[in-house]
Design a protein around this motif. Sequence first.
Motif, PDB file in Angstrom:
ATOM      1  N   SER A 240       0.821  -1.203   0.000  1.00 36.89           N
ATOM      2  CA  SER A 240       0.000   0.000   0.000  1.00 36.89           C
ATOM      3  C   SER A 240       0.860   1.260   0.000  1.00 36.89           C
ATOM      4  N   SER A 241       2.152   1.130   0.358  1.00 34.56           N
ATOM      5  CA  SER A 241       3.027   2.295   0.381  1.00 34.56           C
ATOM      6  C   SER A 241       3.701   2.539  -0.969  1.00 34.56           C
ATOM      7  N   VAL A 242       3.516   1.637  -1.935  1.00 32.04           N
ATOM      8  CA  VAL A 242       4.116   1.794  -3.253  1.00 32.04           C
ATOM      9  C   VAL A 242       3.170   2.619  -4.124  1.00 32.04           C
ATOM     10  N   ASP A 243       3.688   3.714  -4.682  1.00 30.94           N
ATOM     11  CA  ASP A 243       2.894   4.567  -5.563  1.00 30.94           C
ATOM     12  C   ASP A 243       2.885   3.938  -6.953  1.00 30.94           C
ATOM     13  N   PRO A 244       1.737   3.477  -7.433  1.00 28.68           N
ATOM     14  CA  PRO A 244       1.680   2.804  -8.735  1.00 28.68           C
ATOM     15  C   PRO A 244       2.158   3.685  -9.888  1.00 28.68           C
ATOM     16  N   GLU A 245       1.865   4.984  -9.851  1.00 28.60           N
ATOM     17  CA  GLU A 245       2.322   5.884 -10.915  1.00 28.60           C
ATOM     18  C   GLU A 245       3.843   5.923 -10.958  1.00 28.60           C
ATOM     19  N   GLU A 246       4.470   6.103  -9.795  1.00 32.15           N
ATOM     20  CA  GLU A 246       5.933   6.140  -9.741  1.00 32.15           C
ATOM     21  C   GLU A 246       6.541   4.814 -10.173  1.00 32.15           C
ATOM     22  N   ALA A 247       5.963   3.709  -9.750  1.00 36.15           N
ATOM     23  CA  ALA A 247       6.489   2.394 -10.116  1.00 36.15           C
ATOM     24  C   ALA A 247       6.403   2.166 -11.618  1.00 36.15           C
ATOM     25  N   LEU A 248       5.288   2.522 -12.221  1.00 37.38           N
ATOM     26  CA  LEU A 248       5.106   2.347 -13.656  1.00 37.38           C
ATOM     27  C   LEU A 248       6.086   3.203 -14.439  1.00 37.38           C
ATOM     28  N   LYS A 249       6.232   4.461 -14.048  1.00 34.43           N
ATOM     29  CA  LYS A 249       7.140   5.358 -14.755  1.00 34.43           C
ATOM     30  C   LYS A 249       8.602   4.958 -14.544  1.00 34.43           C
ATOM     31  N   TYR A 250       8.928   4.475 -13.366  1.00 32.20           N
ATOM     32  CA  TYR A 250      10.281   3.975 -13.117  1.00 32.20           C
ATOM     33  C   TYR A 250      10.573   2.780 -14.030  1.00 32.20           C
ATOM     34  N   ALA A 251       9.603   1.892 -14.161  1.00 30.55           N
ATOM     35  CA  ALA A 251       9.795   0.686 -14.979  1.00 30.55           C
ATOM     36  C   ALA A 251      10.084   1.026 -16.431  1.00 30.55           C
ATOM     37  N   ILE A 252       9.348   1.973 -17.007  1.00 32.35           N
ATOM     38  CA  ILE A 252       9.606   2.261 -18.423  1.00 32.35           C
ATOM     39  C   ILE A 252      10.892   3.044 -18.624  1.00 32.35           C
ATOM     40  N   GLN A 253      11.286   3.857 -17.648  1.00 35.56           N
ATOM     41  CA  GLN A 253      12.540   4.591 -17.781  1.00 35.56           C
ATOM     42  C   GLN A 253      13.746   3.663 -17.730  1.00 35.56           C
ATOM     43  N   HIS A 254      13.562   2.520 -17.109  1.00 33.33           N
ATOM     44  CA  HIS A 254      14.668   1.575 -16.969  1.00 33.33           C
ATOM     45  C   HIS A 254      14.472   0.329 -17.832  1.00 33.33           C
ATOM     46  N   HIS A 255      13.594   0.434 -18.803  1.00 37.99           N
ATOM     47  CA  HIS A 255      13.352  -0.652 -19.757  1.00 37.99           C
ATOM     48  C   HIS A 255      14.465  -0.598 -20.781  1.00 37.99           C
ATOM     49  N   ALA A 256      15.306  -1.586 -20.826  1.00 40.72           N
ATOM     50  CA  ALA A 256      16.544  -1.523 -21.598  1.00 40.72           C
ATOM     51  C   ALA A 256      16.403  -1.830 -23.086  1.00 40.72           C
ATOM     52  N   ARG A 257      15.397  -2.535 -23.495  1.00 42.30           N
ATOM     53  CA  ARG A 257      15.377  -3.037 -24.866  1.00 42.30           C
ATOM     54  C   ARG A 257      14.705  -2.139 -25.891  1.00 42.30           C
ATOM     55  N   GLU A 258      13.702  -1.394 -25.501  1.00 42.45           N
ATOM     56  CA  GLU A 258      12.987  -0.581 -26.473  1.00 42.45           C
ATOM     57  C   GLU A 258      12.458   0.692 -25.832  1.00 42.45           C
ATOM     58  N   ARG A 259      12.184   1.645 -26.667  1.00 41.72           N
ATOM     59  CA  ARG A 259      11.618   2.911 -26.195  1.00 41.72           C
ATOM     60  C   ARG A 259      10.102   2.760 -26.119  1.00 41.72           C
TER      61      ARG A 259
END
Length: 186
Positions: A11-30
């Motif tokens: 419940s302490s994890v912000d879904p917006e921040e987690a989602l945006k963090y995931a795509i910024q660190h997605h290594a294979r494609e933009r």
Amino acid sequence: MSALPGELPYSSVDPEEALKYAIQHHARERVQIIEGVIEPMTLGWDHEATASHLRCRLNDKVRALGCVMGSGDLDLPGSSNWFVPDVAVVPCALAKGGGALLPGQTLLVVEVTSEDSGDTDRVVKPRRYAEYGAPLYLLIDRRDCACTLFSEPGRLGYTRAVGPLPFGQPIDLPEPFGLSLDTSEF
């Protein structure tokens, strides 16, 4: 003391921040996030040719304004959106900071439609870019062979639109650009 597996307070994890963090660190494609959906950027050479023609037409004015043109990340905080426009014009000082910018920090945002992004570029992005203060949004619609310039952003969308104007008919970009854009090669 660190949490053991299964003890993480999700419940302490912000879904917006987690989602945006995931795509910024997605290594294979933009990728970008459109209304909470991760969408890969799959651009063909015809799409890139259109964006390239636009960049050539704007290049001198962009430099004179002390700006840079590119397709960097735009964050829309408080929403599940993270856009990667085809072209954005931003002041050089803001481009040096690294990371994403806000739509309101741009002078111009441009989207070139493709088969898989056309509806998003026509419907979702004008509403969201306006909501987040992008002063000018140019839609180059390759399906309809037309350009539309949106301006005067508001919370519910842009209050002014010029177009759609068919390719070949010039479209006037207001100040700070103050130029008539030839659309014949789009």
